[in-house]
Design an enzyme around this catalytic site. Structure first.
Site, PDB file in Angstrom:
ATOM      1  N   GLU A 220       0.864  -1.181   0.000  1.00 36.71           N
ATOM      2  CA  GLU A 220       0.000   0.000   0.000  1.00 36.71           C
ATOM      3  C   GLU A 220       0.898   1.228   0.000  1.00 36.71           C
ATOM      4  OE1 GLU A 220      -3.533   2.164   2.598  1.00 36.71           O
ATOM      5  OE2 GLU A 220      -2.338   0.568   3.495  1.00 36.71           O
ATOM      6  N   ARG A 448       6.547 -13.679   9.577  1.00 38.35           N
ATOM      7  CA  ARG A 448       6.803 -12.247   9.530  1.00 38.35           C
ATOM      8  C   ARG A 448       8.168 -11.971  10.149  1.00 38.35           C
ATOM      9  NH1 ARG A 448       3.236  -7.531  12.575  1.00 38.35           N
ATOM     10  NH2 ARG A 448       4.423  -5.752  11.814  1.00 38.35           N
ATOM     11  N   LYS A 458       2.958   0.121  10.181  1.00 39.08           N
ATOM     12  CA  LYS A 458       3.057   1.362   9.413  1.00 39.08           C
ATOM     13  C   LYS A 458       2.383   2.521  10.157  1.00 39.08           C
ATOM     14  CE  LYS A 458       2.955   0.736   4.997  1.00 39.08           C
ATOM     15  NZ  LYS A 458       2.505   0.552   3.603  1.00 39.08           N
TER      16      LYS A 458
END
Length: 735
Positions: A220, A448, A458
């Protein structure tokens, strides 16, 4: 009828089996007779008798002949002149794996080269792979290196190449057998064949067809890429390459409130910087018309409903009593939902108070299935489509559809999305029902990347930027790709660390020391050495028997790396020492002045607080540097010294791991950056931005701001070396 050509005979010394030659013959379809030559010296190379009187000596020559003699369309000598030349280079390199005692260095070169490659040349097995693989087999030193985990890419490659049926057969039939130690057996048993799946890419990707696998990396554009994104990016490329497939780079631009062109440009720059290639660049916004169409179809099929329940109230309803409470709007008719859908597309007041929810199961134990939002209204202009659209799909709605629509076969996601896997499948099935022909997408999870004293959310990273706790997304304290590189991490070290993680699903909390240790190995061998003295309380040492006039000598910038060049060092009667070093010296003690020789300190003057203010001594160049306890860095006291600002950093987070229940702001360190004024040798005026150096006895630094004018100091950022050090803030003093 002409007699059949004689079968070539490969002769070798006892226990010096040329596995590479035997394997190359098998792959090339050359019928070969293998014989032990009892007269050959134990270190003699193999000999290939082709016809009476015609022989080839040496492994490389034999391999070239066998590859050129291939009776099968194997292409093991390359399919064009360039690949054949590259193969020749690797054939020559193969000799360095067993000659000259340089195995570890040669393995390090090969390991780095293979960090983002499946094979040595091109995209298929070649005689280059066979040569290097054959040389490594049976070497005890390679066994040790492999088990240490220090060369993960080379280890992964040897497993891949060794799994080729012809090579596996040769290894079984011809390799000298080595008895494994009890320690090796126990280690493998405990870890599940050599360390489990950490660092391994031995994954059983469902329905993966070579040449048809398509992955995607969908960031994104609401911030810069961080190290976790970098792992996902490299993982998608790696898996695609492993199956000779493709990777799509797609921007998930479905939230105009957070997204900026700046972030798009920075992500594209980072992808290019990391050397990642992709088959095509797309945006989710490319498919807004299709997503609106599928949205209407989902409403008509009864799989979505409009809901105006306040956000906080709905959040409580989805959580309540761990079972969830259905919205009163869930029973709206298709006609009413369609009418509100039109209001949302028009961006009216009523449209803005509603969202579209998937009608899943509000009582599901998996909360991701409790009627998640599918579409919401947003009047913020979109970075690509402006004000054309007022309704945008959520990531959970858009991703399954666009994945399938673009032909993605395998969606690789971090294991934090495990609970949302069923949601992805539900959404995709629902979309397939209303959009015939939409293919299925397999989900594959990997762990992760998480680090101590670090947040990768983020939202939290945006908070650091917005509150000016850092100087921007590329601040060296930030775990972004640009921040880490600005701190002094080499791109090669970053990629090596990430790829070494493999496709493991095991969640681990990584120490930063590990990645910085890899980085140190990358920079230490080549970075130039310079000298600096801390400005605060620097001490003048007068050498009474030194020449009255300064003399300039030339010394290497790196004693073991000639390409680093030379630097000019000035020797003078008065030199500068760090206060810390001066405090360590006793009167009448002999010390070594680095790059000059020994000196004896005769007199030390201190003020009332014990701070050394001056020193006197004499050169004793005939003294032995081996007998002195202190080896001191120094600078001639002269006007040409370069002002420096040495910058150190601490973690932004003071807690090893921030939990969801923690007060995030309470976990933030108050002081995370401090500067120390120093003076550097005159050669440092030529340093360039981004250049990595070592300040003798102080550590590694990267040049963030080179010398622009004498009044503005060179800014150096300290590069961690993998050893934990506690440093305290030191105020900047004058130079």
């Amino acid at each position: 009828m002409a007699p059949a050509a004689p079968k070539p005979v490969l002769k070798h010394a006892d226990r010096a089996v040329p596995l590479a030659a035997i394997a190359a013959a098998k792959v090339a379809g050359v019928d070969l007779e293998v014989q032990v030559d009892p007269k050959a010296a134990k270190d003699a190379g193999p000999v290939l008798a082709i016809t009476p009187g015609q022989e080839l000596e040496g492994l490389v020559s034999i391999l070239r002949f066998l590859a050129r003699s291939a009776t099968t369309p194997s292409g093991i000598y390359g399919r064009d002149a360039l690949s054949a030349t590259q193969i020749d280079e690797w054939l020559d390199f193969a000799n360095s794996l067993v000659s000259g005692g340089g195995l570890e260095g040669a393995c390090a070169v090969a390991n780095h080269y293979l960090s983002l490659r499946t094979y040595l040349v091109g995209y298929a097995l070649s005689v280059a792979d066979i040569a290097c693989w054959g040389q490594l087999q049976g070497l005890l030193q390679w066994d040790k290196l492999k088990r240490s985990g220090s060369h993960p890419h080379l280890a992964r490659w040897t497993e891949l190449v060794g799994g080729v049926p012809e090579l596996a057969e040769v290894l079984e039939q011809h390799a000298p057998k080595r008895r494994r130690t009890a320690g090796e057996v126990n280690k493998d048993a405990a870890s599940g064949r050599g360390g489990g799946d950490t660092g391994s890419y031995n994954i059983d990707l469902p329905d993966a067809v070579e040449g048809k696998v398509v992955t995607r990396f969908p960031p994104e554009p609401s911030g810069y890429l961080h190290i976790g994104h970098a792992k996902a990016l490299l993982m998608n490329q790696y898996i695609a390459n492993m199956y000779k497939g493709k990777m799509i780079l797609r921007f998930d631009d479905t939230n105009p409130t957070k997204e900026k062109d700046e972030y798009v440009e920075s992500i594209l720059a980072d992808v290019a910087l990391m050397g990642v290639t992709y088959s095509r660049l797309t945006y989710t916004s490319d498919y807004f018309p299709q997503l609106l169409e599928v949205g209407e179809k989902l409403i008509r099929s009864g799989k979505m409903y409009a809901d105006d329940t306040p956000v906080e109230q709905m959040r409580e309803m989805r959580e309540e009593r761990m079972h969830g409470v259905e919205s009163k709007r869930r029973s709206r008719s298709v006609e009413e939902n369609l009418a509100i859908w039109q209001q949302m597309q028009a961006g009216t007041e009523e449209g803005l108070t509603n969202c579209m929810r998937f009608k899943m199961d509000m009582s599901a134990p998996n909360k991701a299935l409790r009627d998640p939002v599918a579409y919401r209204c947003n009047l913020t202009p979109h970075l690509r489509t402006g004000t054309k659209y007022k309704v945008y799909p959520t990531y959970d709605c858009a991703c399954p559809f666009v994945d399938a629509y673009e032909g993605v076969t395998h969606a690789l996601r971090t294991s934090e999305y495990k609970d949302r896997e069923e949601q992805y499948k539900w959404v995709l099935r629902a979309q397939q029902e209303v959009w015939p022909g939409l293919p299925w997408v397999h989900i594959w999870e990997f762990s992760r990347l998480s680090f101590v004293h670090t947040v990768l959310s983020k939202r939290k990273l945006t908070w650091f930027v917005a509150t000016k706790r850092v100087d921007g997304w590329d601040d060296p304290r930030m775990p972004t790709v640009q921040g880490i590189l600005r701190r002094g991490m080499t791109l090669e070290a970053l990629k090596e660390f990430i790829i070494s993680q493999g496709a493991s699903k095991n969640m681990t909390l990584q120490e930063w020391d590990k990645v910085w240790t890899i980085n140190k190995k990358q920079v230490d061998g080549t970075c130039a050495r310079h000298t600096a003295v801390v400005s605060d309380n620097r001490v003048r040492l007068t050498l009474t028997n030194a020449p009255e006039q300064p003399e300039v000598v030339s010394v290497p910038r790196h004693k073991k790396y000639p390409p680093a060049g030379v630097k000019a060092t000035t020797r003078s009667k008065v030199i500068l020492l760090d206060q810390e070093d001066a405090q360590a010296v006793s009167e009448d003690e002999e010390v070594t002045l680095m790059d000059w020789g020994n000196a004896i300190v005769r007199r030390i003057v201190r003020d009332a607080a014990g701070v050394v203010t001056s020193m006197e001594g004499e050169l004793h160049l005939e003294g032995s540097v081996k007998t002195t306890k202190l080896k001191l860095t120094w600078l001639a006291d002269m006007a040409e010294l370069v002002p420096l600002t040495l910058t150190d950093f601490a973690h932004l987070i003071n807690k090893k791991k921030v939990e969801e229940t923690d007060d995030f702001e309470a976990c933030v360190n108050d002081v995370t950056k401090w500067e120390t004024a120093a003076l550097g040798d005159a050669n440092m005026r030529n340093l360039q931005r981004g250049e990595v150096i070592q300040l003798e006895r102080k550590g590694y630094y990267i040049v963030d701001q080179p010398l622009v004018r004498p009044s503005k100091p060179v800014v150096l950022f300290a590069i961690p070396d993998g050893r934990t050090k506690e440093k305290k803030p030191v105020p900047v003093t004058s130079w």
